[in-house]
Design a protein around this motif. Structure first.
Motif, PDB file in Angstrom:
ATOM      1  N   VAL A   1      21.294  52.498  45.993  1.00 62.40           N
ATOM      2  CA  VAL A   1      20.356  52.297  44.886  1.00 62.40           C
ATOM      3  C   VAL A   1      21.029  51.489  43.771  1.00 62.40           C
ATOM      4  O   VAL A   1      20.372  50.731  43.052  1.00 62.40           O
ATOM      5  CB  VAL A   1      19.828  53.648  44.369  1.00 62.40           C
ATOM      6  CG1 VAL A   1      20.879  54.419  43.621  1.00 62.40           C
ATOM      7  CG2 VAL A   1      18.615  53.430  43.485  1.00 62.40           C
TER       8      VAL A   1
ATOM      9  N   TYR B   1      15.872  54.221  40.548  1.00 62.72           N
ATOM     10  CA  TYR B   1      14.813  53.410  41.150  1.00 62.72           C
ATOM     11  C   TYR B   1      13.544  53.496  40.311  1.00 62.72           C
ATOM     12  O   TYR B   1      12.924  52.495  39.955  1.00 62.72           O
ATOM     13  CB  TYR B   1      14.509  53.872  42.576  1.00 62.72           C
ATOM     14  CG  TYR B   1      13.240  53.253  43.094  1.00 62.72           C
ATOM     15  CD1 TYR B   1      13.236  51.945  43.551  1.00 62.72           C
ATOM     16  CD2 TYR B   1      12.035  53.945  43.047  1.00 62.72           C
ATOM     17  CE1 TYR B   1      12.070  51.345  43.962  1.00 62.72           C
ATOM     18  CE2 TYR B   1      10.859  53.345  43.448  1.00 62.72           C
ATOM     19  CZ  TYR B   1      10.876  52.045  43.908  1.00 62.72           C
ATOM     20  OH  TYR B   1       9.722  51.436  44.298  1.00 62.72           O
TER      21      TYR B   1
ATOM     22  N   MET C   1      16.775  51.029  49.944  1.00 68.28           N
ATOM     23  CA  MET C   1      16.601  50.820  48.507  1.00 68.28           C
ATOM     24  C   MET C   1      16.718  49.354  48.100  1.00 68.28           C
ATOM     25  O   MET C   1      15.931  48.868  47.302  1.00 68.28           O
ATOM     26  CB  MET C   1      17.621  51.665  47.730  1.00 68.28           C
ATOM     27  CG  MET C   1      17.466  53.149  47.930  1.00 68.28           C
ATOM     28  SD  MET C   1      15.771  53.708  47.905  1.00 68.28           S
ATOM     29  CE  MET C   1      15.368  53.514  46.173  1.00 68.28           C
TER      30      MET C   1
ATOM     31  N   THR D   1      19.326  57.808  48.432  1.00 70.34           N
ATOM     32  CA  THR D   1      18.008  57.886  47.824  1.00 70.34           C
ATOM     33  C   THR D   1      16.923  58.120  48.865  1.00 70.34           C
ATOM     34  O   THR D   1      16.102  59.027  48.731  1.00 70.34           O
ATOM     35  CB  THR D   1      17.677  56.576  47.090  1.00 70.34           C
ATOM     36  OG1 THR D   1      18.847  56.135  46.431  1.00 70.34           O
ATOM     37  CG2 THR D   1      16.570  56.787  46.092  1.00 70.34           C
TER      38      THR D   1
END
Lengths: 256, 448, 386
Positions: free
Chosen positions: C143, B401, C307, B368
């Motif tokens: 994540v 997210y 994350m 990410t």
């Protein structure tokens, strides 16, 4: 075999060792007397090392390995439920083919065994270390650098260190698995001299593929071939008038 | 120490070791269990009649006649609810101002909640937001909504030493003694008839675009974005990685330069992923201007740098594992070095290289931090192939997210978040499984 | 006929072995070009690393010129968006450190024990089951861990934090205390003469049990009564980061343990050592450089992770009180970079943008140095042969 004044320390009766389905030692009967040096000879893969490692149950470390028949040390059956392997190994010292000192100081190497068996007194340990190193004829060479890492010693010194390490726990019997095969001739002869000196104090069982060595250091010789014990007797007799054809062939170098 | 104590210590050490292993296994189970159980609910759930209505109107799917029949039945079941509401409204009009003041705000809150539960009443003004056009489309959400209708949540601060405790009181108490008290019983007993839930398999979750910020529909733009980014990064990383591996395995000796190179590769592997993101922004976008702002291209390049060390190491290992004999045989037949590498060594090392590539693909798909500044946006359409050169894209990891932290109705679209997480985990684990199986086959082959 | 043909062939081969001067030059240029292209491509990671350093430093430098080091490292007032912006990042550095410390406290014991179990205790067939578990833990994207931390773990901590913590404490402390009591009573009784040894041992054991029961119950009551204000805090992030760092630690230290070899293990067993003694006194010391490298890699994994900390640590830029209080929310370097860049993006050029690069530089230097140190450790141990 009959040796006046010597009682049998190690006694195997129809003793076998298997690796999976493969019988590496086949129904061996042998009685090894106390206080002598016994050599085990034979071509590679004949089961001589397996037999040796059966005495301190080192083969337990191999998952597929099991034993049958009876093997007694000083009257005590070794392959039985509830045998204390730790105490057995304390009474059976072992020196390996390749020197395997721990990556610790020389002192800590020798003190390793006594320490785990409960000796904590510093001066007592120091005494033990000195005595063991002297017996292994290494004391004079290393007495000024006991704190140095043992990995810094030469190969021959390392092997004598391993011998001293084994002696330090005061075993009844010493197993040697080709102790000089990884060493140069000079170190080899030192080890052989040592064996000569230790004779009498310890019962020594030595595996070797070097026939001259067996002839030089041992009182008794056992000849293994393909898992079978072919012949066992006084060294002088085995090397001069072997009773079996196979022994003779091996000793005279016709095979192996 | 006595032998007994030593043995006891030995045994406790063994069990502590087992405990550590079990702890690891449990961590994996505890992590995966909610993801699988709740993630599957994005695909399989009890859809209400409202869901079927939404599906028909928004996606043109479903049987219009059956829906009309269901809707009629549902409306029939809802009639008592609306009758009670209407009669209470009458009651309010007729009674005095005090009565009105007492109940006005509570009543309008109740009406609002019921609208959220069952959808706007027939003939009501058409709403602009799609989410306002329908009642609860998922029966599990509907039951939660029903609970909100039935109970008022409040806090009890009587214990001043700690935090306030959440308590619930039946909403019926607010309306004690009025006609509306009956309503709650009706709702509770007939909710199933009002919404007519049916088991629904929504496999198109993967391939639908989302409607109204993920309230309805699927995750196709995110899926596609993730595919673009991971495959794009491989396009850059594989040639670089394999050529570097060939150099290291076949040409380089043990000189200073090679040792420097190896240090650099391991350092690159240790660079935090967020730093890659910043670098991608500062270099690919602000300096090189590969695109005017975030784009799939810039993101792929950034991800490529991230997975490069993994690919180099694994490929080098695979090349070194090719038996020496192959090399010597080829050279002795008079083949040149290049020819040997291209025709003999690479094909033999290919399965090993493939394994590492597959694992890196999974890694790139799940990262990410590097794409936050270089490629990812929260909302977007699925991109065409050439748009990837200049356009940013939604991507699964980023949108997980985003939906879990920044969405306006985080709780109401949990199933979408779980669905995305499930999809991403399934993708990555399937890739890894493939790699594991492939590796098992290679080792078998090498053993002969 | 046949002889004549051989003769002719010999001549041809002889002439073919000698290349013409032109061909030789052509080939040598070709191979040189090929070789330099190869080196150039192979250097891509070197170039990438240099570029990363250059561009991070280039964009970090203006911040230090504008604001200097003192506030950045000496203050914990982080108000980058105010009119009078303040960039005190001390609390953020401490937050990163705290979360990493927590993760390591969890993952190093578990990881090293698990690797010992894998290398020496588990039978081969079970090992084949555990390996994929570790690979799966490593493969799951960060994540996803973050999502779990935020959506599942945080509410759990908030609602049942006290009982969770106290249960965890019991699981850890009771076996630990039991082992401690057994060992100390054994050691103490060793000082007495043989005839009172047994009695003294029982007495010491009972006394030790009483003492440890008292302390454990105190700890239990304390933890059980804890109320956790917010589930997104340093503890949450630490636990999840710890789980994420586990696969790295387990696989690297397992490699190190396997490299120790049979010889040493057999040497120790032959002296009558138990398995635990062999592992603790011989194998682990021999593998300590590899285990250290594993721990360093685990630290790097934890400190560089974005994350999870962004989603689960609470993102409050203040120093917990006391500093080791894991139950308070913290903010880390990585989360700050990820979170603030979105707002700083539009005003490229301001201190707010450059301060994030300054933080990235901190992270980069830390990663680079740790990596270098771990490589040195491994290389040194390889040279000395232990």
């Amino acid at each position: 075999m009959d040796f006046p004044g010597k009682k049998d320390l190690l006694k195997a009766e129809s003793f076998s060792v298997f690796y999976g389905d493969n019988e590496a030692v086949r129904k061996v009967d042998i009685e090894i007397p106390e206080g002598l040096v016994t050599a085990i000879i034979g071509p590679s893969g004949c089961g001589k090392s397996t037999f040796l490692r059966a005495v301190n149950r080192m083969n337990d470390l191999i998952p597929s390995c099991r034993a049958g028949g009876s093997l007694r040390l000083d009257g005590q059956e070794l392959y039985t439920q509830g045998l204390d392997v730790v105490m057995l190994r304390k009474q059976v010292g072992m020196v390996f083919q390749k020197p395997n000192p721990f990556p610790k100081s020389i002192f800590d190497n020798i003190a390793f065994g006594p320490r785990i068996h409960g000796v904590r007194d510093r001066s007592k340990l120091a005494g033990l270390v000195e005595k063991s190193l002297q017996q292994a004829a290494l004391w004079d060479e290393v007495k000024d650098r006991l704190g140095d890492n043992a990995m810094g010693l030469s190969g021959g010194q390392q092997q004598r260190l391993c011998l001293a390490r084994a002696i330090a726990v005061n075993p009844k019997i010493l197993l040697m698995d080709e102790p000089a095969s990884a060493l140069d001739p000079r170190s080899t002869s030192k080890i052989e001299d040592l064996i000569e000196e230790l004779k009498g104090k310890y019962t020594i069982l030595i595996v070797t593929h070097n026939m001259q060595q067996a002839a030089r250091v041992s009182d008794l010789t056992a000849f293994f071939y393909e898992g079978d014990l072919i012949e066992f007797g006084e060294t002088s007799q085995i090397f001069t008038k072997p009773g079996e054809k196979q022994t003779e062939d091996y000793i005279t170098g016709r095979f192996g | 120490m006595e032998v007994g104590t030593r043995k006891l210590l030995d045994r406790s050490f063994t069990s502590v070791g087992f405990f550590a292993i079990i702890l690891m296994g449990m961590a994996l189970l505890i992590l995966l269990q909610p993801i699988i159980v709740r993630g599957l609910k994005a695909f399989i759930f009890r859809g209400t009649v409202e869901y079927r209505e939404m599906s028909l109107e928004q996606f043109g799917r479903g049987n219009a006649e059956a829906l009309a029949r269901d809707l009629d039945e549902a409306l029939e079941a809802r009639k008592p609810v609306y009758d009670i509401l209407d009669s209470f409204e009458e009651e309010m009009k007729e009674s005095g101002p005090e009565f009105r003041r007492q109940y006005r705000s509570d009543f309008s809150e109740l009406k609002g909640l019921i609208t959220e539960l069952l959808g706007p009443r027939e003939g009501a003004k058409e709403k602009a937001l799609i989410r306002k056009k329908y009642g609860q489309t998922r029966y599990d959400r509907a039951l939660i909504k029903l609970h909100q209708v039935l109970f008022v949540e409040g806090y009890d601060y009587s214990d001043t030493s700690g935090m306030g405790k959440s308590i619930e009181t039946p909403r019926a108490e607010l309306f004690a003694g009025t006609t509306i008290e009956r309503l709650f019983g009706v709702l509770e007993s007939d909710i199933e008839k009002m919404l007519k839930p049916k088991m629904t398999l929504y496999w198109r979750f993967l391939f639908d675009e989302s409607k109204d910020a993920h309230f309805f529909g699927g995750i196709w733009p995110e899926m596609l974005g993730t595919l673009y980014l991971s495959i794009g990064s491989m396009i850059f990383a594989i040639p670089l990685g394999i050529i570097t591996a060939i150099y290291l395995a076949e040409y380089a000796g043990h000189g200073k330069f090679v040792s420097l190179l190896r240090t650099c590769i391991s350092s690159l592997a240790g660079v935090p992923s967020i730093v890659f993101g910043l670098f991608g922004l500062a270099f690919f976008i602000n300096t090189m201007h590969v695109s005017s702002s975030k784009s799939v291209l810039a993101g792929s390049m950034t991800l490529a740098l991230l997975v490069l060390p993994t690919i180099i190491r694994a490929s080098e290992e695979a090349i070194l594992a090719v038996p020496r004999g192959y090399r010597e045989a080829s050279m002795s037949l008079g083949a040149g070095k290049w020819f040997t590498i291209a025709r003999v060594i690479l094909p033999a090392a290919l399965p090993g290289i493939l394994t590492s590539t597959i694992i890196s693909l999974g890694r790139a798909a799940g990262e990410t931090a590097p794409i936050i500044f270089t490629a990812a946006v929260s909302v977007g359409k699925p991109l065409g192939l050439f748009e990837t050169l200049s356009q940013p894209t939604p991507a699964l990891p980023w949108n997980i997210y985003n939906l879990a932290t920044e969405h306006e109705a985080v709780d109401e679209i949990r199933h979408v978040q779980y669905g995305m997480v499930f999809t991403l985990v399934a993708m990555v684990l399937l890739l890894n499984l493939t790699a594991i199986l492939l590796r098992a086959r290679i080792t078998k082959k090498l053993r002969g | 006929m046949a002889e004549a043909k051989t003769d002719k062939d010999d001549k041809v081969i002889g002439s073919r072995l000698m290349m013409g001067a032109r061909e030789r030059r052509f080939r040598s240029i070709g191979s040189r070009i090929g070789h330099s292209t190869l080196i150039l491509i192979a250097s891509s990671s070197l170039i990438a690393l240099l570029f990363i350093f250059y561009f991070i430093i280039k964009d970090a430098f203006p911040f230090f010129r504008l604001e200097g080091f003192r506030e950045f490292l000496g203050s914990s007032r982080w108000y980058p968006s105010r009119e009078e912006a303040e960039f005190g990042a001390l609390a953020i550095f401490i937050g990163s450190g705290l979360v990493t410390l927590g993760a390591i406290l969890f993952s190093v014991p578990v990881g090293v024990l698990a690797s010992l179990c894998l290398s020496d205790i588990l039978p081969f067939s079970l090992r084949q089951v555990v390996k994929p578990v570790i690979e799966m833990l490593a493969a799951i994207p960060s994540v996803v861990y973050g999502f779990f931390a935020l959506v599942v773990f945080a509410p759990m901590l908030q609602e049942k934090g006290g009982s969770l913590l106290s249960a965890a404490a019991l699981v850890v402390l009771i076996p630990l205390a039991a082992i401690l009591v057994i060992v100390t009573s054994d050691l103490l009784s060793g000082m007495f003469t043989r005839n009172v040894r047994k009695i003294s041992r029982v007495a010491a054991g009972l006394a030790g049990s009483a003492v440890s029961f008292y302390f454990i119950s105190r700890i239990y009551v304390f933890l059980n009564g804890l109320e956790i204000a917010s589930g997104t805090n340093a503890l949450n992030a630490s636990v999840i980061l710890g789980i994420m760092a586990l696969p790295t630690i387990v696989s690297v230290s397992e490699d190190a343990l396997n490299a120790v070899g049979r010889d040493l293990r057999e040497g120790s067993y032959a002296l009558g050592a138990t398995r635990a003694e062999t592992l603790v006194k011989v194998v682990v010391p021999a593998a300590k450089s590899g285990i250290t490298a594993a721990v360093i890699l685990g630290v790097m994994r934890a400190i560089g992770e974005t994350m999870v900390v962004w989603m689960a640590s609470g993102n409050a830029a203040r120093i917990p009180k006391p500093w080791f209080n894991l139950l308070e929310p913290v903010r880390t370097l990585t989360a700050t970079i990820a979170g603030d860049m979105g707002e700083a993006d539009h005003v490229t050029g301001s201190a707010r943008y450059h301060v994030l690069f300054a933080m990235a530089l901190g992270l980069l230097l830390f990663a680079f140095i740790s990596n270098f140190v771990s490589e040195m450790i491994v290389r040194k141990s390889r040279r000395s042969g232990s």
